[in-house]
Scaffold this active site. Structure first.
Site, PDB file in Angstrom:
ATOM      1  N   LYS A  45       0.879  -1.092   0.071  1.00 55.17           N
ATOM      2  CA  LYS A  45       0.121  -0.314  -0.343  1.00 55.17           C
ATOM      3  C   LYS A  45       1.253   1.286   0.382  1.00 55.17           C
ATOM      4  CE  LYS A  45      -3.928   2.197   2.364  1.00 55.17           C
ATOM      5  NZ  LYS A  45      -4.749   2.211   3.971  1.00 55.17           N
ATOM      6  N   SER A  50      -9.426   2.129   3.179  1.00 50.96           N
ATOM      7  CA  SER A  50      -9.124   2.297   2.238  1.00 50.96           C
ATOM      8  C   SER A  50      -8.119   1.444   1.179  1.00 50.96           C
ATOM      9  CB  SER A  50      -8.116   4.147   3.164  1.00 50.96           C
ATOM     10  OG  SER A  50      -7.535   2.936   3.581  1.00 50.96           O
ATOM     11  N   SER A  97      -9.901  -0.641   7.095  1.00 49.02           N
ATOM     12  CA  SER A  97      -9.531  -0.235   5.644  1.00 49.02           C
ATOM     13  C   SER A  97      -9.169  -1.002   5.352  1.00 49.02           C
ATOM     14  CB  SER A  97      -8.467   1.098   5.560  1.00 49.02           C
ATOM     15  OG  SER A  97      -8.806   2.197   5.696  1.00 49.02           O
TER      16      SER A  97
END
Lengths: 95, 478, 482
Positions: C73, C148, C172
């Site tokens: 990420k 997210s 997330s």
């Protein structure tokens, strides 16, 4: 709870964010609806409840007083917007 | 109208650690800009603080030194504000649970009486960087080497009533932090910074509006800044005006305070517990160990010097003014055995020589053992005071121990009574007219004239005669 | 293919890591223009890492995951690589150091294909808040992948990498895992170091993984977990071998079903899928216990004070001075701050900064921040009491399946409510997983499993047994796995 535009301006200044006049109403509305959501907390009596700042009940661990970091100024300043003679540059600061 | 001055001080003592409070970057003074600012100090995305153990030890030491031994929990909080020398947009400090709570120190006033000044709290925090306003095409340069240097902020109660009291308090704190080895006390380099909150009021009345004085880098300037500020406030109030709460900078060149030019807004620091740091839990054994390792504190040492060495209050205070001086003195006494004589020499010739050469006690070319050895030779009659001065000067120039100097230069005092008597006779014979005058003079004049003969005998013996014996012999023979 | 299968193939010499890496790079080139799951792809660097991994494999110096191509990420700092956090603010930020998670993965020999898209500064539940544009859900590109960690979820689901790291502050990892049909694991707060992970809300953020199976999640966690001297909030607890107990029996396992998680607001079809999965557990020997988490409804209000308050402070460092975006020709210092921040931060981030600033400001601190901290304690107490009765807690991960891009973007509060089941777990700091169960109308559904502190091994065991029994985790979006 609904926020006044003047309150939004004050908060925005504290946070160093610029909210234009055109956006002000929308932002005040959004923030007010979030505060409405948040104020559901008021339904609970929390007298005497110890606030919880950390999920785990741990205490601070200490590091020994040793120098472990080397000078990496060139690397760090390679990603800086403006530097000169090893200093970070900003618009003139008046004291 | 009568006004009463009310002063509280906020002192920032830079803690003498090797590395920063939350990172492993060095804290040395004077490095090239930003060469001692690591990722944590710069507040790069993703970095986290880890607390330096030594900083906690030093906080505990200070607490113990002012009668406020820390215990239990202490919490770090974020103080949020924007400023270019504050990399993260917040300063990690302590707010609700500082490491040191209420304590106090005793100061000695000008009239010799003492007064207790309260310390409200002392908390640990990180220092900010520095803004350099030299010419960068109208820009300001930021050096973050100092960012993250550990500070102990010591906040006093508004207990002081004059600039002199404020200075006495600041000096006392300065003395303590240096004694317990947590701060080098260097005011020029900013290791010990004093801000003064000053207000005036009718005696015993409600507290007046205060001004905060900053940019004070010596005790002398502290006194001047406060005095200037008090006069300024008196003028304002007596002219029917009112004092504005603001931060004012002391300008040493003009000897005045002036309001900071930057607009100061109503601060809202939005303190909250720093989620990157956990509460510091001081366990009882840790604290006990730190307290046990504490050196004797200045007040205790002064009292001990008074009683054990029979020194008067002034001398005891002077000799304990710094730990280094007190250590030196005690070492001299340890060798020489004569506390009074040691005090005279340390405060007299030694202090004079240090002052003359601009040296600190720690840099004295004469070690305590050397001085003590010399004093022993005074006590046992080997050296006269005058000879001792010669020996001291020789040692100061690196000539070795007192005994070595005495031996190599033949400075032993002449104690042979017959030898001295012969010299006395020669002097009297060579100065017949003065002898006659002496015999006609009254007691008062005689005392003066005797000095002349003593001087002549000492000169003839190259200072090696014992002046007491010379005196006695002269009186007899005259 | 799962990480476990790929690792076996590498070991057997069926293919090299370089071949595997080329395979994934090809797939990224082919599919990601539409999915937009990557912000940065680094083919040369990845192939170099792969060749190193092949050498290690050949010399017999390989760890279990050496040579496996993954993605990070874009919230994890990667030295020498752009680390944007999905924000214009960090568009030109080349991290000068590695996050602890990244260096652990590097040491274990994993191959990094690139950095995945995300909601800006991890604030969002749909991945629509990225400076780099929204990510599309591989199951249906009209839908959001969740957020997210939406880029990581979409990339793993579409087979553009074998597994990916994520972070979870309020759901997330688990929410996008649920919406993309993946296994998502958010460990106990403090289990994985946060050093080098760009902070959103420090007391809630935790790194974890998105994978195809619990077995893969176990292997990835094994590499990531552990105490870190650079993170004061990381836990100095031993890391067990997560592979050992994976297949253990569930006989006697007590599963708590909070009545608050099955009430109003839950889509009926989702409830059905969840019930179906829970029935499977019963046939695996588990017993079901109805429990109550009475303060569940307060989790979202509490979170939207705590998280914004911390974020308002954490994001103050983006001031245009030392790194990141700086506005053109600032007039003065105030202008530098205000324009740099206003021009480079997106509206959701600004909204949260403003809310957080307000909640901490003089006169409001007690009513908002302190109150939220107190309720946080009550919520965590609810879990403590529940875990006195049961081993794990189960329920839906999300109240609905993936929604359409743009559907909730207008109203922040509606969007916030999609994290209703996941947020309390972060407030308490507990470990949580989402694993795929029977889909609804072709859209994935996630079952959330919450464990007691540091009981990740148990969570993985529970998840693994269900996956062995049902194979729901093997369903893939057809367009990408034909």
């Amino acid at each position: 709870m609904s926020l006044e535009k003047s309150q939004v301006e004050k908060i925005a200044h504290l946070a160093r964010l610029r909210v234009n006049d055109e956006e002000l109403e929308q932002v005040a509305g959004d923030l007010s609806s979030i505060l409405d959501l948040v104020e559901q907390m008021n339904a609970v009596d929390t007298r005497g409840v110890i606030p919880m700042a950390h999920p785990l009940d741990m205490v601070q661990r200490l590091r020994s007083d040793r120098v472990t970091e080397e000078d990496q100024r060139d690397l760090f300043q390679s990603i800086a917007p403006a530097t000169e003679k090893g200093l970070y540059l900003v618009p003139r600061v008046v004291e | 109208m009568q006004w009463e001055t009310v002063i509280g001080l906020e002192i920032h003592a830079q803690l003498a650690t090797k590395s920063k409070i939350f990172s492993g970057a060095p804290t040395a003074y004077g490095a090239a800009p930003n060469t001692q600012a690591c990722a944590v100090d710069l507040g790069l995305p993703g970095v986290l603080p880890v607390l330096n153990a030594e900083v906690v030890v030093m906080g505990v030491r200070f607490g113990a030194a002012i009668g406020a031994i820390p215990q239990g929990r202490s919490v770090f909080a974020r103080k949020n504000y924007f400023y270019p020398d504050l990399p993260k947009g917040y300063q990690i400090s302590q707010y609700e649970l500082p490491i040191v709570g209420k304590g106090s120190v005793e100061i000695v006033l000008d009239d010799g009486t003492t007064k207790r000044v309260g310390v409200t709290r002392a908390h640990l925090e990180e220092d900010a960087g520095k803004s350099l306003h030299e010419d960068f095409h109208g820009l300001t340069g930021i050096d973050l080497n100092r960012a993250g240097t550990p500070l102990l902020e010591i906040v006093s109660e508004p207990d002081m009533r004059s600039a002199r009291e404020a200075v006495a308090y600041a000096r006392k704190i300065h003395q303590i932090v240096r004694y317990i080895g947590i701060c080098d006390g260097n005011m020029q380099e900013g290791s010990f910074r004093v801000d003064a909150n000053v207000s005036i009021r009718p005696p015993g009345g409600e507290l007046g509006t205060r001004a905060e004085l900053k940019n004070i880098n010596s005790f002398r300037f502290l006194e001047r800044a406060i005095n200037f500020e008090v006069e300024r406030q008196v003028d304002i109030l007596e002219a029917g005006g009112s004092v504005v709460q603001e931060t004012r900078l002391y300008d040493a060149d003009r000897d005045e305070t002036r309001a900071m030019r930057s607009k100061e807004e109503a601060n809202d620091y939005r303190y909250f517990p720093d989620p990157d740091l956990l509460p510091v839990e001081l366990d009882a054994k840790f604290v006990a160990d730190v307290v046990a390792g504490l050196p004797e504190l200045p007040d205790d040492r002064r009292q001990r010097f008074s009683s054990v060495f029979s020194l008067n209050a002034e001398d005891a205070a002077l000799l304990t003014s710094s730990r280094e001086l007190a250590d030196y003195y005690e070492a001299v006494v340890g060798v020489s055995g004569d506390a009074r004589l040691a005090a005279n020499w340390v405060m007299g010739d030694l202090a004079g020589a240090l002052n003359r050469d601009g040296l600190e006690i720690t840099d004295a070319p004469v070690a305590p053992a050397q001085l003590g050895g010399m004093l022993k030779r005074i006590s046992d009659g080997t050296l006269s005071g005058k000879l001792a001065k010669q020996v001291f000067d020789a040692m100061w120039s690196g000539a070795g121990s007192a005994d070595e100097v005495i031996l190599s230069r033949g400075l032993t005092q002449i104690t042979d009574i017959d030898a001295i008597a012969r010299q006395v006779d020669e002097v009297l014979a060579a100065n017949q007219s003065q002898v006659a005058a002496f015999r006609e003079a009254d007691d008062k004049k005689r005392a003066k004239m005797l000095g002349f003969f003593v001087g002549q005998v000492m000169k003839a013996t190259a200072g090696k005669a014992d002046p007491k014996q010379v005196n006695r012999l002269l009186r007899e023979k005259l | 293919m799962t990480v476990a299968e790929l690792a076996a193939g590498l070991r057997a010499g069926s293919y090299s890591s370089e071949e595997l890496t080329r395979h994934y790079l090809d797939r990224i080139a082919r599919f990601d223009a539409v999915l937009n799951s990557f912000i940065t792809v680094v083919p040369e660097r990845a192939l170099e890492q792969a060749r190193n991994a092949d050498r290690r494999l050949k010399r017999g110096e390989a760890g279990p995951l050496t040579g496996i191509p993954i993605a990070h990420k874009d919230i994890f700092c990667t030295r020498g690589l752009k680390t944007s956090c999905g924000s214009r603010m960090l568009d030109d930020f080349v991290a000068p150091y590695d996050a602890t998670v990244v260096s652990k993965m590097d040491q274990a020999g994993l191959v990094v294909l690139g950095k995945t898209n995300m909601d800006e500064f991890a604030m969002g539940s749909s991945n629509e808040n990225s400076w780099y544009g929204p990510v599309r859900n591989p199951w249906d590109t009209a839908l959001v992948p969740g957020g997210s960690s939406g880029g990581s979820a979409a990339a793993v689901a579409a087979g553009l990498c074998a597994a990916a790291t994520g972070t979870d502050t309020g759901g997330s990892i688990r929410q996008p895992a649920a919406l993309c049909g993946l296994t998502g694991l958010k460990p106990t707060y403090g289990r994985v170091s946060r050093y080098g992970m760009v902070a959103f809300a420090s007391s809630l953020d935790q790194a974890g993984v998105l994978t195809h199976s619990a077995e893969d999640a176990a292997a990835m966690l094994q590499v990531m977990a552990g105490f870190d001297l650079r993170d004061s909030t990381s836990a100095d607890e031993p890391v067990p071998d997560y592979s050992v107990g994976l297949a253990g029996s569930l006989e006697g396992l007590k599963i708590g079903l909070p009545k608050e998680y099955f009430g109003e607001g839950l889509d009926g079809a989702i409830a059905h899928s969840i019930r179906q999965a829970i029935d499977e557990f019963r046939s695996l020997g588990a017993t079901l216990v109805e429990i109550s988490l009475p303060n569940t409804a307060l989790a979202i209000p509490t979170y939207y004070v705590v998280a914004p308050a911390e974020c308002s402070s954490n994001l103050a460092r983006y001031d245009g001075v030392r790194f990141g975006y700086r506005c053109e020709a600032p007039q003065d210092l105030e202008d530098l701050y205000q324009r740099s921040r206003s021009e480079a931060l997106g509206s959701e981030v600004k909204r949260r900064i403003l809310i957080g600033t307000y909640a901490l400001s003089a006169g409001y601190y007690d009513a908002y921040y302190l109150k939220a901290q107190q309720i946080r304690r009550l919520i965590s107490e609810d879990f403590r009491q529940a875990f006195a009765q049961v081993d794990v807690i189960m329920g839906p991960t999300t109240p609905s399946t993936a929604f359409a891009i743009g559907e909730k973007a207008k109203d922040p509060v509606t969007m916030y409510l999609s994290d209703i089941y996941t947020i309390a777990v972060n407030l308490a700091g507990l470990p949580g997983m989402s694993i795929p169960v029977a889909p609804v109308s072709g859209r994935p559904v996630g079952l959330q499993i919450v464990g007691n502190y540091f009981r990740e091994a148990q969570l993985l065991n529970v998840a693994h047994r269900l996956q062995q029994a049902t194979g729901w985790h093997l369903k893939h979006p057809g367009d990408y796995w034909a």
